[in-house]
Scaffold this active site. Sequence first.
Site, mmCIF file in Angstrom:
data_model
loop_
_atom_site.group_PDB
_atom_site.id
_atom_site.type_symbol
_atom_site.label_atom_id
_atom_site.label_comp_id
_atom_site.label_asym_id
_atom_site.label_seq_id
_atom_site.Cartn_x
_atom_site.Cartn_y
_atom_site.Cartn_z
ATOM 1 N N ASP A 50 0.841 -1.201 0.000
ATOM 2 C CA ASP A 50 0.000 0.000 0.000
ATOM 3 C C ASP A 50 0.876 1.250 0.000
ATOM 4 O OD1 ASP A 50 -1.857 2.125 0.724
ATOM 5 O OD2 ASP A 50 -3.221 0.534 1.350
ATOM 6 N N SER A 91 -7.043 4.294 -1.235
ATOM 7 C CA SER A 91 -6.831 2.848 -1.150
ATOM 8 C C SER A 91 -8.092 2.048 -1.418
ATOM 9 C CB SER A 91 -6.278 2.472 0.232
ATOM 10 O OG SER A 91 -4.973 2.967 0.397
ATOM 11 N N GLU A 258 -1.269 -7.843 2.041
ATOM 12 C CA GLU A 258 -1.000 -6.407 1.992
ATOM 13 C C GLU A 258 0.039 -5.981 3.025
ATOM 14 O OE1 GLU A 258 -3.276 -2.089 1.987
ATOM 15 O OE2 GLU A 258 -3.785 -3.548 3.549
ATOM 16 N N ASP A 263 2.214 2.542 3.469
ATOM 17 C CA ASP A 263 1.375 3.723 3.246
ATOM 18 C C ASP A 263 1.364 4.639 4.466
ATOM 19 O OD1 ASP A 263 -0.967 5.158 1.881
ATOM 20 O OD2 ASP A 263 -1.938 4.450 3.706
ATOM 21 N N HIS A 306 -1.456 2.724 -5.097
ATOM 22 C CA HIS A 306 -1.074 4.105 -5.392
ATOM 23 C C HIS A 306 0.260 4.371 -4.704
ATOM 24 C CE1 HIS A 306 -2.035 5.011 -1.227
ATOM 25 N NE2 HIS A 306 -3.186 4.381 -1.408
#
Length: 368
Positions: A50, A91, A258, A263, A306
């Site tokens: 992430d 997300s 994940e 992130d 992203h």
Amino acid sequence: MQLKISFLTFFFSSLLITTSCVSVQVSDNTVSTYSSEEKKPKNIILLIGDGMGLSQVSAAIYYKNGKPNFEHFSTIGLSKTSSASDLITDSAAGATVFSTGVKTYNGAIGVNKDTIAVPTIVEQLSQRGLATGIIATSSIQHATPASFYAHVKSRRMYEEITEFAPNSGVNFFAGGGLKFFNKRKDGNDLLAEMEAKGYKVITDQLPKTPSEKNELILLAEDGMPKINEGRGNFLPNATKLALDKLSKNEKGFFLMVEGSQIDWGGHNNDADYLIEELLDFDKTLGVALDFAKQNGETLVIVTADHETGGFTLASDGKDYNKVKPVFSTTGHSGTMVPVFAEGPGASKFNGIFESIAIYHKMMALFDK
């Protein structure tokens, strides 16, 4: 010049003769060409870092002792990440494209831009009898993991997201999010409901061996601790445990893993936090790649929803022998993100494509 032209004509003529291909529509404007001769995978492991852009991946080169597992992939592509509502995705929309193949608005979990539920890859494969698993270092109700089993209009609806878990068909959950099961505003005990649905519920520590039952492993009230707060090898070990379990299914499996807190380090503009989480994720890639190499029927895909933080590795002033992590935002950026693939079907992930193509490529590979 005549010799060069003749050689090229011969080369491309031979290529057309020896390669049988079919075209698969993967979106309204994207067509991917698939060789009918190429072997398809029985299993797919999708690992999502992430907020992981190319600079985050590059950090593994500079900060890891030894060769990063990222360098063991033979196929690399680039994904365009914009959502249906914004140039820069969040997300929720970023993961919903992976789980459903539909571009949607920021904040959406498993629904299209009209808030209509769209079947996820987990739901579709579970109905076919394949095994499925979801692992995260966030809560399992957080945007990315939630997008693979839930359908709600807003990512903040954590209790509503949790209500999808008992009937999700997911064989293996691991992460945080305990409080959304047993400390709910509505007073319901969803842990008891999970057990009634045949799940083994584990809330103390990661088991050494998998259960014969479906498993719900919740080791934190909300998100898991940071690496520097003692999370240890949860992510690589949970991945190994899931692979031990899911690979027993003769029809195959799909596992989403994940690295959630890459992130969070980006949002905090905390380079140490980001890099520690990135290296933990790289370690997890090693577990997936080792399994795939031994198994021979598994495709490993690594990508991001992203980029977060506008992270880059700049020189320290004029000292070009010293790298200094730098951030340009506390939010997300619109940069393309890398897609790594290794195993049967990996060549399909070459090139530049919209993020929705990842779902469609995976589903095409699962269609025998």
